[in-house]
Design a protein around this motif. Structure first.
Motif, PDB file in Angstrom:
ATOM      1  N   ALA A   1      42.654 -76.574  10.461  1.00  0.00           N
ATOM      2  CA  ALA A   1      43.427 -77.814  10.439  1.00  0.00           C
ATOM      3  C   ALA A   1      42.513 -79.021  10.284  1.00  0.00           C
ATOM      4  O   ALA A   1      41.425 -79.067  10.860  1.00  0.00           O
ATOM      5  CB  ALA A   1      44.239 -77.952  11.718  1.00  0.00           C
TER       6      ALA A   1
ATOM      7  N   VAL B   1      48.222 -84.490   9.265  1.00  0.00           N
ATOM      8  CA  VAL B   1      47.557 -83.225   9.563  1.00  0.00           C
ATOM      9  C   VAL B   1      47.939 -82.211   8.500  1.00  0.00           C
ATOM     10  O   VAL B   1      49.099 -82.120   8.112  1.00  0.00           O
ATOM     11  CB  VAL B   1      47.977 -82.691  10.951  1.00  0.00           C
ATOM     12  CG1 VAL B   1      47.105 -81.537  11.366  1.00  0.00           C
ATOM     13  CG2 VAL B   1      47.928 -83.769  11.990  1.00  0.00           C
TER      14      VAL B   1
ATOM     15  N   GLN C   1      46.230 -77.742  14.808  1.00  0.00           N
ATOM     16  CA  GLN C   1      46.519 -79.119  14.418  1.00  0.00           C
ATOM     17  C   GLN C   1      46.404 -80.059  15.610  1.00  0.00           C
ATOM     18  O   GLN C   1      45.881 -81.163  15.493  1.00  0.00           O
ATOM     19  CB  GLN C   1      47.906 -79.210  13.784  1.00  0.00           C
ATOM     20  CG  GLN C   1      47.957 -78.612  12.399  1.00  0.00           C
ATOM     21  CD  GLN C   1      49.305 -78.778  11.742  1.00  0.00           C
ATOM     22  OE1 GLN C   1      50.276 -79.191  12.369  1.00  0.00           O
ATOM     23  NE2 GLN C   1      49.366 -78.462  10.453  1.00  0.00           N
TER      24      GLN C   1
END
Length: 163
Positions: free
Chosen positions: A48, A100, A108
């Motif tokens: 992420a 994100v 995330q």
């Protein structure tokens, strides 16, 4: 013998004085802000990547255009992204806007936390030691190990039967 010890102490005192004179001052970090008064940072965790903007405000956190409570439904993930503010004693003093991509929700949330921490240090450089001790400025580099051929997963073998 005592004469040698006295001379060494004198030499060490001289060394400390010389080191204080020669040692350069550590430059004070300056705040990095854009024209709108925001600080930007990138946070990463697993796969992420979070792009984070921090500015003074009422404590609103927007993630991909949604409120944090809506985007991160689990309370643990919401707690994770507010940790830098709680540790720095800046809760509800900054608005956060972030985008994100990649990974799952847990990765995330970790990326957002890392990005918020870095952006806070850019906005207020005096917060760096506090966030550094808490471990929020360190990128957690652990990622999922790749699957190997001849294996069920990365290390798991297929079930063995003697028959």
């Amino acid at each position: 013998m005592s004469g040698t010890a006295t001379r060494t102490l004198a030499d060490l005192k001289d060394l400390a004085v010389a080191a204080a004179v020669v040692a350069p001052e550590v430059p004070k970090r300056e705040a990095k802000r854009d024209a709108q008064g925001r600080s930007y940072a990138t946070g990463r965790r697993k796969n992420a990547i979070a792009r984070v903007w921090v500015k003074p405000g009422k404590g609103e956190i927007l993630v991909n255009g949604k409120k944090a409570a809506q985007y991160f439904a689990r309370p643990v993930l919401r707690m994770l992204i507010t940790q830098p503010f709680l540790v720095a004693d800046r809760y509800n003093q900054f608005d956060v806007i972030c985008t994100v991509t990649g990974g799952g929700l847990s990765g995330q949330a970790g990326a957002v936390r890392h990005g918020i921490s870095r952006a806070l240090t850019y906005y207020e450089p005096d917060l760096r030691p506090i966030l550094k001790v808490a471990g929020f400025l360190t990128r957690d580099s652990r990622v999922v190990e790749r699957k190997k051929y001849g294996r069920a997963k990365a290390r798991r073998s297929f079930q063995f039967s003697k028959r």
